[in-house]
Design a protein around this motif. Structure first.
Motif, PDB file in Angstrom:
ATOM      1  N   ASN A 116       4.194   1.158   2.190  1.00 17.04           N
ATOM      2  CA  ASN A 116       5.460   0.790   1.561  1.00 17.04           C
ATOM      3  C   ASN A 116       6.174   2.015   1.016  1.00 17.04           C
ATOM      4  O   ASN A 116       7.395   1.990   0.818  1.00 17.04           O
ATOM      5  CB  ASN A 116       5.212  -0.195   0.423  1.00 17.04           C
ATOM      6  CG  ASN A 116       4.625  -1.499   0.918  1.00 17.04           C
ATOM      7  OD1 ASN A 116       3.440  -1.556   1.231  1.00 17.04           O
ATOM      8  ND2 ASN A 116       5.425  -2.542   1.007  1.00 17.04           N
ATOM      9  N   GLY A 117       5.407   3.059   0.729  1.00 17.86           N
ATOM     10  CA  GLY A 117       5.956   4.303   0.221  1.00 17.86           C
ATOM     11  C   GLY A 117       4.970   5.423   0.445  1.00 17.86           C
ATOM     12  O   GLY A 117       3.795   5.177   0.760  1.00 17.86           O
ATOM     13  N   ILE A 118       5.445   6.655   0.278  1.00 18.03           N
ATOM     14  CA  ILE A 118       4.615   7.832   0.556  1.00 18.03           C
ATOM     15  C   ILE A 118       4.694   8.804  -0.615  1.00 18.03           C
ATOM     16  O   ILE A 118       5.776   9.033  -1.185  1.00 18.03           O
ATOM     17  CB  ILE A 118       5.082   8.531   1.853  1.00 18.03           C
ATOM     18  CG1 ILE A 118       4.765   7.640   3.064  1.00 18.03           C
ATOM     19  CG2 ILE A 118       4.428   9.901   2.021  1.00 18.03           C
ATOM     20  CD1 ILE A 118       5.275   8.175   4.390  1.00 18.03           C
ATOM     21  N   ILE A 119       3.547   9.379  -0.976  1.00 18.32           N
ATOM     22  CA  ILE A 119       3.487  10.440  -1.985  1.00 18.32           C
ATOM     23  C   ILE A 119       2.922  11.686  -1.328  1.00 18.32           C
ATOM     24  O   ILE A 119       1.900  11.629  -0.643  1.00 18.32           O
ATOM     25  CB  ILE A 119       2.614  10.033  -3.183  1.00 18.32           C
ATOM     26  CG1 ILE A 119       3.193   8.782  -3.861  1.00 18.32           C
ATOM     27  CG2 ILE A 119       2.515  11.172  -4.195  1.00 18.32           C
ATOM     28  CD1 ILE A 119       2.375   8.280  -5.049  1.00 18.32           C
ATOM     29  N   LEU A 120       3.600  12.815  -1.517  1.00 22.40           N
ATOM     30  CA  LEU A 120       3.158  14.105  -0.972  1.00 22.40           C
ATOM     31  C   LEU A 120       2.501  14.894  -2.090  1.00 22.40           C
ATOM     32  O   LEU A 120       3.098  15.118  -3.146  1.00 22.40           O
ATOM     33  CB  LEU A 120       4.357  14.883  -0.410  1.00 22.40           C
ATOM     34  CG  LEU A 120       5.271  14.126   0.566  1.00 22.40           C
ATOM     35  CD1 LEU A 120       6.428  15.030   1.000  1.00 22.40           C
ATOM     36  CD2 LEU A 120       4.488  13.651   1.772  1.00 22.40           C
ATOM     37  N   SER A 121       1.275  15.344  -1.877  1.00 23.09           N
ATOM     38  CA  SER A 121       0.512  16.028  -2.924  1.00 23.09           C
ATOM     39  C   SER A 121       0.924  17.488  -3.075  1.00 23.09           C
ATOM     40  O   SER A 121       1.694  18.026  -2.285  1.00 23.09           O
ATOM     41  CB  SER A 121      -0.983  15.965  -2.607  1.00 23.09           C
ATOM     42  OG  SER A 121      -1.358  17.023  -1.734  1.00 23.09           O
ATOM     43  N   GLY A 122       0.337  18.112  -4.088  1.00 21.07           N
ATOM     44  CA  GLY A 122       0.462  19.557  -4.232  1.00 21.07           C
ATOM     45  C   GLY A 122      -0.436  20.279  -3.242  1.00 21.07           C
ATOM     46  O   GLY A 122      -1.142  19.653  -2.445  1.00 21.07           O
ATOM     47  N   GLY A 123      -0.436  21.595  -3.304  1.00 16.10           N
ATOM     48  CA  GLY A 123      -1.263  22.389  -2.405  1.00 16.10           C
ATOM     49  C   GLY A 123      -1.154  23.865  -2.742  1.00 16.10           C
ATOM     50  O   GLY A 123      -0.249  24.285  -3.463  1.00 16.10           O
ATOM     51  N   ARG A 168       0.827  -1.207   0.000  1.00 13.02           N
ATOM     52  CA  ARG A 168       0.000   0.000   0.000  1.00 13.02           C
ATOM     53  C   ARG A 168       0.858   1.254   0.000  1.00 13.02           C
ATOM     54  O   ARG A 168       1.953   1.276   0.555  1.00 13.02           O
ATOM     55  CB  ARG A 168      -0.959   0.003   1.194  1.00 13.02           C
ATOM     56  CG  ARG A 168      -0.294  -0.103   2.534  1.00 13.02           C
ATOM     57  CD  ARG A 168      -1.326  -0.265   3.640  1.00 13.02           C
ATOM     58  NE  ARG A 168      -1.967  -1.566   3.576  1.00 13.02           N
ATOM     59  CZ  ARG A 168      -1.463  -2.656   4.166  1.00 13.02           C
ATOM     60  NH1 ARG A 168      -0.348  -2.571   4.855  1.00 13.02           N
ATOM     61  NH2 ARG A 168      -2.074  -3.798   4.084  1.00 13.02           N
ATOM     62  N   ILE A 169       0.320   2.290  -0.633  1.00 11.85           N
ATOM     63  CA  ILE A 169       0.961   3.600  -0.706  1.00 11.85           C
ATOM     64  C   ILE A 169       0.097   4.592   0.056  1.00 11.85           C
ATOM     65  O   ILE A 169      -1.123   4.604  -0.080  1.00 11.85           O
ATOM     66  CB  ILE A 169       1.122   4.067  -2.171  1.00 11.85           C
ATOM     67  CG1 ILE A 169       2.020   3.102  -2.952  1.00 11.85           C
ATOM     68  CG2 ILE A 169       1.670   5.490  -2.230  1.00 11.85           C
ATOM     69  CD1 ILE A 169       3.456   3.060  -2.496  1.00 11.85           C
ATOM     70  N   LEU A 170       0.730   5.435   0.846  1.00 10.95           N
ATOM     71  CA  LEU A 170       0.032   6.494   1.562  1.00 10.95           C
ATOM     72  C   LEU A 170       0.207   7.806   0.802  1.00 10.95           C
ATOM     73  O   LEU A 170       1.334   8.258   0.585  1.00 10.95           O
ATOM     74  CB  LEU A 170       0.598   6.630   2.985  1.00 10.95           C
ATOM     75  CG  LEU A 170      -0.010   7.738   3.855  1.00 10.95           C
ATOM     76  CD1 LEU A 170      -1.501   7.504   4.056  1.00 10.95           C
ATOM     77  CD2 LEU A 170       0.707   7.809   5.197  1.00 10.95           C
ATOM     78  N   VAL A 171      -0.901   8.390   0.361  1.00 11.90           N
ATOM     79  CA  VAL A 171      -0.879   9.692  -0.312  1.00 11.90           C
ATOM     80  C   VAL A 171      -1.269  10.746   0.716  1.00 11.90           C
ATOM     81  O   VAL A 171      -2.360  10.684   1.286  1.00 11.90           O
ATOM     82  CB  VAL A 171      -1.843   9.727  -1.512  1.00 11.90           C
ATOM     83  CG1 VAL A 171      -1.794  11.095  -2.191  1.00 11.90           C
ATOM     84  CG2 VAL A 171      -1.504   8.621  -2.510  1.00 11.90           C
ATOM     85  N   ILE A 172      -0.386  11.697   0.953  1.00 12.17           N
ATOM     86  CA  ILE A 172      -0.631  12.717   1.974  1.00 12.17           C
ATOM     87  C   ILE A 172      -1.042  14.016   1.285  1.00 12.17           C
ATOM     88  O   ILE A 172      -0.337  14.539   0.424  1.00 12.17           O
ATOM     89  CB  ILE A 172       0.616  12.922   2.851  1.00 12.17           C
ATOM     90  CG1 ILE A 172       0.932  11.610   3.592  1.00 12.17           C
ATOM     91  CG2 ILE A 172       0.408  14.060   3.837  1.00 12.17           C
ATOM     92  CD1 ILE A 172       2.155  11.672   4.481  1.00 12.17           C
ATOM     93  N   ASP A 173      -2.203  14.513   1.679  1.00 13.09           N
ATOM     94  CA  ASP A 173      -2.854  15.650   1.010  1.00 13.09           C
ATOM     95  C   ASP A 173      -2.485  16.973   1.664  1.00 13.09           C
ATOM     96  O   ASP A 173      -2.723  17.176   2.852  1.00 13.09           O
ATOM     97  CB  ASP A 173      -4.364  15.435   1.054  1.00 13.09           C
ATOM     98  CG  ASP A 173      -5.130  16.602   0.452  1.00 13.09           C
ATOM     99  OD1 ASP A 173      -4.602  17.223  -0.487  1.00 13.09           O
ATOM    100  OD2 ASP A 173      -6.247  16.886   0.914  1.00 13.09           O
ATOM    101  N   PHE A 174      -1.942  17.885   0.867  1.00 10.09           N
ATOM    102  CA  PHE A 174      -1.633  19.237   1.331  1.00 10.09           C
ATOM    103  C   PHE A 174      -2.631  20.261   0.779  1.00 10.09           C
ATOM    104  O   PHE A 174      -2.353  21.451   0.779  1.00 10.09           O
ATOM    105  CB  PHE A 174      -0.208  19.620   0.921  1.00 10.09           C
ATOM    106  CG  PHE A 174       0.855  18.944   1.744  1.00 10.09           C
ATOM    107  CD1 PHE A 174       1.291  19.498   2.939  1.00 10.09           C
ATOM    108  CD2 PHE A 174       1.400  17.742   1.337  1.00 10.09           C
ATOM    109  CE1 PHE A 174       2.259  18.874   3.710  1.00 10.09           C
ATOM    110  CE2 PHE A 174       2.360  17.098   2.093  1.00 10.09           C
ATOM    111  CZ  PHE A 174       2.795  17.669   3.281  1.00 10.09           C
ATOM    112  N   GLY A 175      -3.781  19.793   0.324  1.00 13.93           N
ATOM    113  CA  GLY A 175      -4.839  20.713  -0.081  1.00 13.93           C
ATOM    114  C   GLY A 175      -5.027  20.896  -1.565  1.00 13.93           C
ATOM    115  O   GLY A 175      -5.788  21.763  -1.992  1.00 13.93           O
TER     116      GLY A 175
END
Length: 552
Positions: free
Chosen positions: A63-70, A20-27
Motif C-alpha cells: 500500500n506504501g513504500i518506505i526507503l531506508s537510510g544507508g 502492508r508496507i514495503l520497507v526497502i533497505d539501502f544498507g
C-alpha cells in the motif's frame, strides 16, 4: 526468487486483502527498526533489499513504500539505487513513499533534485523546526489551507529533538516538493510532495533518539497511506494455520524442539493446525541447560495437550567430534552437521519417508535480516543455526511459520496460543547451545561446569526479581584462560566465568543490564563456592553493536 521472497509469497497467498508496507533497505544498520515502528502502528510490513526486482514489488502488493537510510552517497559509482521500472510502477500505482536519510536523497536524486556533500556533517542530536505555514488542500480537496504536514500531526511542539547521521544532504528539491521542517544545518530536513504523496526526512525517525519518530512513521502509514492499522496476532495465527494446512496435503511435519520461546511457539502453532501429524523431537546434544531435556519434555507435554515429545540422546557424538576444535565457526558447522544427522536418525526411527515430511524451523526475522544485506549475503558475523536449508539428500521442504516475526511478536503469538508465561517469557537459548558459550574446546567436563554455573546465575536472577527485566542472560566459560586464586590455604589455577545480561526489544541491538552490585556479588560467591573448576567471575558490560550478544 529469494527464500525471504518465497516466504512472503506463501504468506500473502493467505492474506490477499491485508494492508502492508514495503520497507526497502539501502544498507542502514537500523532498517529493521523501521519495520518495528510500522508493525507497532498495526500494519504488516517486510524489509527487502534495494536490489529487488519489479516482480518482487508487484507480488508483495504494498500500500506504501518506505526507503531506508544507508552508508553510501547517491552520486557514488557503487551507490545502490532503485530501478527505473520500480519508480515507474510507484508512479503508475500512485504509491505513497517515505524516504529516510539516504532514502530521501535517493528519491530527490532520481526525481531531479540535487544531493551534495554537506559543508558541516550532522551526527547525533539535532533540533528540528516544524513549519506551521505549509499550504495543503483541505480533506475534501476544495480549498487551500495552511498548517503543518500530516507527517507531524499529533506532535505538540514546533521544535522537536531528532537523531541525525549524515554527511550529504539535499541542496535542491525536485519540482513539486516543499520544505516542511528544517534544522540549523539542513534546510530540507523534511520535505513533501503532497500531490504525489512523497515524503522525505534527513533524520532517523525509527530510532528511540527521535522521541516523536514513531508518531511520524505512524502518521505516514495511517494518515498518508490510509491503512487502518488492524494487523494483529489473532489474524496472523489463523492465517499461518491456513498456510500450514495448504502446504500439508498428505504430509507430516517433523520438528526439532529445543524448549525455547521460538520452538515452543512454533510447535504449539503447528500442533494446533495439524494435531498428531506433527511429530516433534528433541536432540539432547549434551550442550543444553542443566537437566534441560527432562524439564522441557515435561513442560511442553503439559502445556501443549496431546503433543508427545521424543528425546534423542546424541551427546556422545557431539563431544567426540568437538574434541580438540577451537575455532567458533568450525564448532558451529560441526554442531549443525551433527544436528542434521541426529534429525535424520529421528525421522528414520519414525518410519516416515523424507518426501512426505516437512521440517519445522523456528527461524525469526532478525535471523533473516542479519544473514542478508542489500548486496546479498552480508559479511558473516556468525552462521545462524536456524537459517538455511537441509542437505540435498534429504529432499525435505522447510516450513518456517515465525520467519517474519520479531521476538516480542513471537511472544504475543505464544500468548494468543495459550502458552503460559514460563514458556513465552523464557530467555533465548542458541541452537548450538553451550557450544558457543565455551570459548575454545568443548568437552563434557566443560559443558557440565558451565551448565551448573549458568543454572545458579538464572536461579538467582529469578529469585531477586531481575529475570523478567532482562532480554537474555547467560554464563560464558573461558577454559583457555586460567586464573590464579586462593581457596583456604591452597593456591588455585582454574577457569574464568563471564556473566552476560542484556536488555533489548528485538535482539538486533542490545544494552548491557545494569545489575545491582549486591546481586552480582551473591551470584559470584555461589558460583565460585559451588562450581568446581571456577575461581573467578566477571561481568560483561559491552553493548550490541559493537559486540554481539553471544560470545561466539
Amino acid at each position: 526468487m529469494s527464500n525471504g521472497a518465497k516466504s512472503a509469497v506463501d504468506m500473502i497467498a493467505g492474506m490477499e486483502k491485508q494492508e502492508r508496507i514495503l520497507v526497502i533497505d539501502f544498507g542502514s544498520q537500523v532498517s529493521h527498526l523501521i519495520c518495528r515502528r510500522v508493525r507497532e502502528a498495526g500494519v504488516y510490513c517486510e524489509l527487502r533489499s534495494c536490489l529487488l526486482k519489479l516482480d518482487d514489488v508487484t507480488s508483495f502488493h504494498p500500500n506504501g513504500i518506505i526507503l531506508s537510510g544507508g552508508p553510501h552517497s547517491v552520486y557514488d559509482k557503487e551507490a545502490p539505487h532503485l530501478s527505473k521500472e520500480i519508480w515507474n510502477h510507484i508512479d503508475e500505482k500512485k504509491l505513497p513513499v517515505f524516504g529516510i536519510c539516504y532514502g530521501q536523497q535517493e528519491m530527490c536524486h532520481f526525481l531531479g533534485g540535487k544531493v551534495e556533500p554537506g559543508v558541516k556533517r550532522e551526527f547525533g542530536h539535532a533540533e528540528l523546526l516544524i513549519r506551521e505555514d505549509v499550504a495543503h488542500l483541505s480533506a475534501d480537496g476544495t480549498k487551500k489551507i495552511k498548517g503543518r504536514s500530516p507527517i507531524f500531526e499529533g506532535i505538540s511542539t514546533e521544535r522537536v529533538p531528532v537523531w541525525m547521521s549524515h554527511g550529504d544532504k539535499v541542496t535542491q528539491i525536485p519540482s513539486g516538493f516543499t520544505s516542511i521542517a528544517y534544522t540549523s544545518n539542513t534546510e530540507y530536513a523534511a520535505i513533501e510532495d503532497q500531490t504525489r504523496h512523497f515524503y522525505g526526512v534527513q533524520f532517523h525517525p525509527e530510532v528511540t533518539h527521535t522521541p516523536s519518530g514513531a508518531t511520524m512513521i505512524k502518521n505516514f502509514v495511517l494518515k498518508v497511506v490510509g491503512c487502518k492499522g488492524e494487523w494483529n496476532m489473532h489474524d496472523f495465527c489463523q492465517k499461518q494455520i491456513d498456510i500450514i494446512m495448504n502446504k500439508l496435503e498428505d504430509k507430516y511435519v517433523v520438528g526439532a524442539v529445543s524448549g525455547g520461546v521460538d520452538s515452543s511457539v512454533a510447535a504449539a502453532l503447528v500442533h494446533k493446525a495439524i494435531g498428531d501429524r506433527f511429530r516433534p523431537f528433541m536432540v539432547d546434544t549434551g550442550l543444553l541447560r542443566k537437566d534441560e531435556a527432562k524439564i522441557v519434555k515435561e513442560r511442553l507435554e503439559k502445556h501443549i495437550p496431546g503433543m508427545k515429545l521424543k528425546v534423542l540422546d546424541a551427546s556422545g557424538d557431539f563431544y567426540k567430534e568437538l574434541s580438540g576444535v577451537m575455532e567458533p565457526e568450525k564448532k558451529r558447522k560441526i554442531i549443525g552437521r551433527l544436528f542434521v544427522e541426529a534429525f535424520e536418525k529421528a525421522v528414520s526411527e519414525m518410519g516416515l519417508p523424507h518426501e512426505r515430511c516437512l521440517l519445522l524451523q523456528g527461524t525469526l526475522y532478525p535471523d533473516v535480516i542479519e544473514s542478508t544485506s542489500y548486496k546479498g549475503p552480508s559479511s558473516v558475523i556468525k552462521t545462524h543455526h536456524n537459517v538455511g536449508g537441509l542437505p540435498d539428500r534429504m529432499k525435505m521442504e522447510v516450513i518456517e511459520p515465525l520467519r517474519l516475526l520479531f521476538k516480542d511478536e513471537v511472544r504475543a503469538l505464544g500468548n494468543e496460543l495459550g502458552l503460559p508465561v514460563t514458556s513465552v517469557m523464557r530467555h533465548p537459548f542458541p541452537g548450538p547451545g553451550l557450544g558457543i558459550r565455551i570459548i575454545g574446546e568443548v568437552t563434557k567436563e566443560s559443558a557440565d561446569t558451565l551448565s551448573l554455573a549458568d543454572d545458579i546465575y538464572i536461579e538467582e536472577l529469578r529469585k531477586n526479581g531481575h529475570y523478567d527485566k532482562i532480554g537474555q542472560a547467560f554464563a560464558v566459560l573461558l577454559p583457555t584462560v586460567r586464573s590464579v586464586g586462593v581457596m583456604g590455604d591452597h593456591r588455585t589455577y582454574e577457569n574464568v566465568c563471564v556473566l552476560r545480561a542484556v536488555t533489548t526489544t528485538d535482539f538486533m541491538t542490545a544494552d548491557w543490564y545494569d545489575m545491582p552490585h549486591d546481586v552480582l556479588a551473591k551470584i559470584s560467591n555461589r558460583i565460585i563456592n559451588e562450581v568446581k573448576g571456577i575461581n573467578r567471575v566477571c561481568y560483561d558490560v559491552s553493548s550490541k553493536p559493537p559486540a554481539t550478544i553471544e560470545w561466539e
